[in-house]
Design an enzyme around this catalytic site. Structure first.
Site, PDB file in Angstrom:
ATOM      1  N   LYS A 140      13.592  13.342  -1.788  1.00 48.18           N
ATOM      2  CA  LYS A 140      12.481  12.453  -2.121  1.00 48.18           C
ATOM      3  C   LYS A 140      11.403  12.690  -1.073  1.00 48.18           C
ATOM      4  O   LYS A 140      11.600  12.412   0.113  1.00 48.18           O
ATOM      5  CB  LYS A 140      12.919  10.987  -2.108  1.00 48.18           C
ATOM      6  CG  LYS A 140      11.761  10.028  -2.396  1.00 48.18           C
ATOM      7  CD  LYS A 140      12.124   8.593  -2.087  1.00 48.18           C
ATOM      8  CE  LYS A 140      10.868   7.737  -2.099  1.00 48.18           C
ATOM      9  NZ  LYS A 140      11.128   6.351  -1.634  1.00 48.18           N
ATOM     10  N   GLY A 151       7.307  -2.033  -0.290  1.00 49.33           N
ATOM     11  CA  GLY A 151       7.715  -3.307   0.287  1.00 49.33           C
ATOM     12  C   GLY A 151       6.878  -4.500  -0.095  1.00 49.33           C
ATOM     13  O   GLY A 151       7.112  -5.607   0.397  1.00 49.33           O
ATOM     14  N   ALA A 209       8.825   2.042  -5.494  1.00 47.71           N
ATOM     15  CA  ALA A 209       8.110   1.194  -4.538  1.00 47.71           C
ATOM     16  C   ALA A 209       7.350   0.060  -5.222  1.00 47.71           C
ATOM     17  O   ALA A 209       6.802   0.211  -6.314  1.00 47.71           O
ATOM     18  CB  ALA A 209       7.140   1.984  -3.671  1.00 47.71           C
ATOM     19  N   GLY A 210       7.362  -1.079  -4.559  1.00 48.48           N
ATOM     20  CA  GLY A 210       6.563  -2.223  -4.979  1.00 48.48           C
ATOM     21  C   GLY A 210       7.232  -3.180  -5.936  1.00 48.48           C
ATOM     22  O   GLY A 210       6.674  -4.229  -6.248  1.00 48.48           O
ATOM     23  N   ASN A 215      14.317  -0.971  -2.826  1.00 51.35           N
ATOM     24  CA  ASN A 215      15.133  -1.235  -1.653  1.00 51.35           C
ATOM     25  C   ASN A 215      14.930  -2.670  -1.166  1.00 51.35           C
ATOM     26  O   ASN A 215      15.829  -3.503  -1.204  1.00 51.35           O
ATOM     27  CB  ASN A 215      14.787  -0.228  -0.554  1.00 51.35           C
ATOM     28  CG  ASN A 215      15.721  -0.272   0.640  1.00 51.35           C
ATOM     29  OD1 ASN A 215      15.766   0.653   1.442  1.00 51.35           O
ATOM     30  ND2 ASN A 215      16.502  -1.326   0.813  1.00 51.35           N
ATOM     31  N   THR A 216      13.692  -2.985  -0.748  1.00 53.49           N
ATOM     32  CA  THR A 216      13.415  -4.263  -0.112  1.00 53.49           C
ATOM     33  C   THR A 216      13.780  -5.444  -1.004  1.00 53.49           C
ATOM     34  O   THR A 216      14.289  -6.466  -0.514  1.00 53.49           O
ATOM     35  CB  THR A 216      11.927  -4.341   0.278  1.00 53.49           C
ATOM     36  OG1 THR A 216      11.583  -3.185   1.039  1.00 53.49           O
ATOM     37  CG2 THR A 216      11.629  -5.577   1.084  1.00 53.49           C
TER      38      THR A 216
END
Length: 253
Positions: A93, A154, A181-182, A203-204
């Site tokens: 990635k 994040g 992401a996001g 992830n977050t």
């Protein structure tokens, strides 16, 4: 779901390995998520050692190393080469960050690194924006997968530019794409899959939830629902009301 470099994933959920309260919670969250891919940063693995790597291998998932934190093509290329040696995979990635505040990808560095890594035998998953011109250049440089962001890393904002993402998906119908992401809520993940994207990476949203394991399970259900909805060919929005009950046979008084 389209294949990723010849690999058909069992689940459209890809999950990161950072920021969990503990390795035990991370492991339990992964098992609850049903994720098919674990993304691992070289920096993350180096800080955790053999115990962390044993957990990842024990999950039996595809490992997608990433170049998180790299701010130049040269740094990303070097990190990718080190990751291939450590993790034993050509998957990478590719992140080349261009702005420290928004963590927006650097399109010039991303393109340079993609071309170099593809030529070196890597199977590149470039973290990009919804820019169609950049997407075309990345594919020409050797990428076979695109990972447009939903929103800044994040942020939890979801799909910020729905028009841009829809047109990107339509412009390259045969290219595997991951919203990366996001994403902050399971509904964001379902939305992305309903829109026609092949997978989501987050992830977050899981790692920093009050209950990461419960949130991981919620995302598992969301991606299943989103994928099934897309396969079912959902109805198109209408500008006018349309009765669901036929008026034929209605008594007129």
């Amino acid at each position: 779901m389209r294949d990723f470099h010849g690999v058909r994933l069992a689940s459209p959920l890809m999950l990161g390995t950072a920021q969990y309260p503990s390795p035990a919670v991370m492991e339990e969250a992964f098992r609850a998520s049903g994720a098919s891919v674990a993304t691992v940063s070289l920096r993350r693995e180096g800080g955790q050692g053999q115990a962390f790597w044993d957990i990842i291998r024990g999950l039996g998932l595809h490992v997608l190393p990433n170049t998180a934190g790299c701010h130049s093509a040269r740094e990303a290329i070097t990190t990718a080469q080190m990751a291939r040696e450590l993790f034993g995979t050509n998957w990478i990635k590719l992140e080349v960050i261009g702005d420290a505040d928004t963590l927006q990808p650097d399109p010039f560095g991303l393109l340079e690194a993609t071309e170099a890594l593809a030529a070196d035998g890597f199977e590149v998953f470039p973290f990009t924006t919804e820019d169609q011109v950049l997407a075309k250049r990345l594919l020409e440089a050797g990428a076979q997968v695109l990972m447009p962001w939903g929103a800044p890393i994040g942020s939890g904002l979801g799909l910020n530019n729905r028009y841009g993402l829809r047109t990107l998906r339509a412009a390259f119908p045969d290219v595997p794409m991951v919203i990366d992401a996001g994403l902050g809520l399971p509904s964001h993940a379902a939305d992305a899959l309903e829109m026609g994207f092949d997978a989501v990476l987050l992830n977050t949203a899981v790692a920093q939830a009050g209950d990461p394991v419960a949130m991981a399970r919620a995302f598992a259900l969301a991606v299943e629902a989103g994928a099934l909805a897309r396969q079912a060919d959902p109805m198109a929005p209408r500008d006018m009301a349309q009765p669901s009950t036929p008026v034929i046979g209605k008594a007129w008084l």
